[in-house]
Motif scaffolding. Structure first.
Motif, PDB file in Angstrom:
ATOM      1  N   GLU A   1       0.856  -1.182   0.000  1.00  0.00           N
ATOM      2  CA  GLU A   1       0.000   0.000   0.000  1.00  0.00           C
ATOM      3  C   GLU A   1       0.896   1.238   0.000  1.00  0.00           C
ATOM      4  O   GLU A   1       1.449   1.622   1.017  1.00  0.00           O
ATOM      5  CB  GLU A   1      -0.918  -0.001   1.226  1.00  0.00           C
ATOM      6  N   VAL A   2       1.017   1.839  -1.157  1.00  0.00           N
ATOM      7  CA  VAL A   2       1.894   2.998  -1.333  1.00  0.00           C
ATOM      8  C   VAL A   2       1.212   4.278  -0.876  1.00  0.00           C
ATOM      9  O   VAL A   2       1.788   5.085  -0.147  1.00  0.00           O
ATOM     10  CB  VAL A   2       2.323   3.110  -2.814  1.00  0.00           C
ATOM     11  N   TRP A   3      -0.060   4.453  -1.311  1.00  0.00           N
ATOM     12  CA  TRP A   3      -0.780   5.689  -1.015  1.00  0.00           C
ATOM     13  C   TRP A   3      -1.724   5.481   0.157  1.00  0.00           C
ATOM     14  O   TRP A   3      -2.668   4.693   0.088  1.00  0.00           O
ATOM     15  CB  TRP A   3      -1.556   6.137  -2.254  1.00  0.00           C
ATOM     16  N   HIS A   4      -1.435   6.172   1.256  1.00  0.00           N
ATOM     17  CA  HIS A   4      -2.219   6.053   2.492  1.00  0.00           C
ATOM     18  C   HIS A   4      -2.192   7.413   3.175  1.00  0.00           C
ATOM     19  O   HIS A   4      -1.188   8.148   3.074  1.00  0.00           O
ATOM     20  CB  HIS A   4      -1.628   4.973   3.405  1.00  0.00           C
TER      21      HIS A   4
ATOM     22  N   GLN B   1       7.896   9.033   1.954  1.00  0.00           N
ATOM     23  CA  GLN B   1       7.607   7.609   2.119  1.00  0.00           C
ATOM     24  C   GLN B   1       6.945   7.029   0.873  1.00  0.00           C
ATOM     25  O   GLN B   1       7.251   5.902   0.477  1.00  0.00           O
ATOM     26  CB  GLN B   1       6.708   7.408   3.342  1.00  0.00           C
ATOM     27  N   ILE B   2       6.055   7.795   0.263  1.00  0.00           N
ATOM     28  CA  ILE B   2       5.384   7.330  -0.955  1.00  0.00           C
ATOM     29  C   ILE B   2       6.407   7.063  -2.052  1.00  0.00           C
ATOM     30  O   ILE B   2       6.367   6.018  -2.717  1.00  0.00           O
ATOM     31  CB  ILE B   2       4.336   8.359  -1.426  1.00  0.00           C
ATOM     32  N   GLU B   3       7.333   7.992  -2.248  1.00  0.00           N
ATOM     33  CA  GLU B   3       8.347   7.812  -3.288  1.00  0.00           C
ATOM     34  C   GLU B   3       9.253   6.627  -2.980  1.00  0.00           C
ATOM     35  O   GLU B   3       9.628   5.862  -3.885  1.00  0.00           O
ATOM     36  CB  GLU B   3       9.188   9.091  -3.435  1.00  0.00           C
ATOM     37  N   ALA B   4       9.611   6.464  -1.713  1.00  0.00           N
ATOM     38  CA  ALA B   4      10.471   5.339  -1.322  1.00  0.00           C
ATOM     39  C   ALA B   4       9.746   4.003  -1.533  1.00  0.00           C
ATOM     40  O   ALA B   4      10.353   3.023  -1.989  1.00  0.00           O
ATOM     41  CB  ALA B   4      10.894   5.490   0.137  1.00  0.00           C
ATOM     42  N   LEU B   5       8.454   3.961  -1.211  1.00  0.00           N
ATOM     43  CA  LEU B   5       7.682   2.730  -1.389  1.00  0.00           C
ATOM     44  C   LEU B   5       7.489   2.411  -2.873  1.00  0.00           C
ATOM     45  O   LEU B   5       7.520   1.238  -3.273  1.00  0.00           O
ATOM     46  CB  LEU B   5       6.335   2.855  -0.688  1.00  0.00           C
ATOM     47  N   LYS B   6       7.279   3.435  -3.693  1.00  0.00           N
ATOM     48  CA  LYS B   6       7.158   3.222  -5.138  1.00  0.00           C
ATOM     49  C   LYS B   6       8.445   2.625  -5.702  1.00  0.00           C
ATOM     50  O   LYS B   6       8.413   1.704  -6.525  1.00  0.00           O
ATOM     51  CB  LYS B   6       6.822   4.535  -5.841  1.00  0.00           C
ATOM     52  N   ALA B   7       9.581   3.148  -5.242  1.00  0.00           N
ATOM     53  CA  ALA B   7      10.873   2.638  -5.703  1.00  0.00           C
ATOM     54  C   ALA B   7      11.082   1.193  -5.253  1.00  0.00           C
ATOM     55  O   ALA B   7      11.572   0.348  -6.017  1.00  0.00           O
ATOM     56  CB  ALA B   7      12.003   3.532  -5.186  1.00  0.00           C
ATOM     57  N   LYS B   8      10.685   0.915  -4.012  1.00  0.00           N
ATOM     58  CA  LYS B   8      10.834  -0.442  -3.477  1.00  0.00           C
ATOM     59  C   LYS B   8       9.932  -1.412  -4.244  1.00  0.00           C
ATOM     60  O   LYS B   8      10.344  -2.537  -4.566  1.00  0.00           O
ATOM     61  CB  LYS B   8      10.487  -0.446  -1.998  1.00  0.00           C
ATOM     62  N   ALA B   9       8.713  -0.991  -4.534  1.00  0.00           N
ATOM     63  CA  ALA B   9       7.783  -1.843  -5.284  1.00  0.00           C
ATOM     64  C   ALA B   9       8.310  -2.110  -6.683  1.00  0.00           C
ATOM     65  O   ALA B   9       8.221  -3.244  -7.194  1.00  0.00           O
ATOM     66  CB  ALA B   9       6.413  -1.171  -5.362  1.00  0.00           C
ATOM     67  N   SER B  10       8.878  -1.091  -7.313  1.00  0.00           N
ATOM     68  CA  SER B  10       9.452  -1.257  -8.653  1.00  0.00           C
ATOM     69  C   SER B  10      10.616  -2.241  -8.631  1.00  0.00           C
ATOM     70  O   SER B  10      10.756  -3.091  -9.519  1.00  0.00           O
ATOM     71  CB  SER B  10       9.906   0.103  -9.186  1.00  0.00           C
TER      72      SER B  10
END
Length: 290
Positions: free
Chosen positions: A213-216, A223-232
């Motif tokens: 869950e990236v957007w919360h 944190q959103i950008e870091a999670l997007k990078a991690k998911a990618s």
């Protein structure tokens, strides 16, 4: 408007019932919504029927509680699009029982300090499958001991860093076991609101995590950008949602305030089909090698 894939109803830890939630979603222009009650799937069928009447595509979901023992932490895993949701009922039931036992102990602790009764707390939790912290706070509001769910008194009672906290942690199944259970039920496992805990994402990828869950509402832009990078990096699905709980919402947020972009929704909807094709291709490759 995009898809809000994280919403709760009165069946778990929200103050709003299914009917009112879907009316609100329709008025706010939400066309795709997931009901993700905590350890409860009972609202999915009703929500689907009402959603069809209002032109809303309701995705079946559930938010499952788990324990990450080595971190001494409760981890929440969102399950979407399960083929056999009945296979998760045993897990939901065990989690609800564990939560009820923990709530009983917390209520006893609070009743020693404040003039509330367990009967009042249960009344405030009417319609829910369990008693949550918000229900206890609701009872304290009813007694005039606070004017809000989240505030100084909540932090005193339920913040782990508070020296006078009354927290009793339920014991749930291990997170990896919950992810396995979701897959056995033909569902998609997504880590709910990880915040800045990127190491947890790495660890759960090894356990078979499908998405994050990236957007919360609680996530910062960083944190959103870091999670997007991690998911990618790991090839994970990205989802988003408001975590709506009516007046029990921890943030000032309404349905549709946080959503999943259309491209990520399409990726979620086609995910299982792609996984089946990959598995079939891998099996065929293995046969050819033999």
């Amino acid at each position: 408007m995009g898809a809000d894939l994280h919403c709760h109803t009165k069946l778990s830890n929200s103050s709003m019932g299914i009917d009112d939630l879907l009316v609100l979603a329709a008025k706010r222009g939400v066309d795709t919504l997931a009901i993700t009650d905590r350890d409860c799937q009972a609202g999915n069928v009703r929500a689907k029927i009402i959603g069809e009447r209002k032109g809303i595509n309701v995705l079946p979901g559930v938010e499952l509680s788990s324990t990450e023992s080595k971190r001494n932490k409760t981890v929440l895993i969102l399950c979407y699009l399960s083929d056999s949701p009945d296979r998760l009922e045993g897990l939901c039931r065990r989690n609800i029982i564990a939560r009820k036992k923990a709530a009983q102990f917390m209520i006893l602790k609070i009743a020693q300090r404040f003039p509330i009764t367990s009967e009042l707390v249960v009344k405030c939790a009417t319609g829910s499958t369990a008693v949550f912290e918000a229900h206890i706070m609701h009872s304290l509001m009813e007694c005039g001991l606070t004017d809000r769910i989240y505030g100084d008194l909540y932090n005193e009672l339920f913040n782990p860093e508070s020296p006078s906290n009354v927290i009793v942690k339920p014991k749930y199944s291990e997170t990896a076991e919950v992810i396995d259970a979701i897959h056995e039920a033909g569902g998609i496992a997504v880590l709910a609101r990880p915040g800045g805990d990127l190491e947890l994402v790495d660890e759960l990828v090894e356990a078979g995590l499908d998405g994050v869950e990236v957007w919360h509402p609680s996530h910062t832009p960083e944190q959103i950008e870091a999670l997007k990078a991690k998911a990618s990096k790991h090839g994970l699905l990205c989802i988003g949602g408001s975590d709506f709980r009516g007046m029990y919402s921890q943030n000032s947020v309404s349905v549709g305030d946080v959503t999943t972009p259309e491209a990520d929704l399409k990726a979620l909807m086609s995910y299982k089909s792609k996984m089946r094709k990959r598995a079939a291709a891998a099996a065929k490759l293995e046969e050819n090698r033999e």
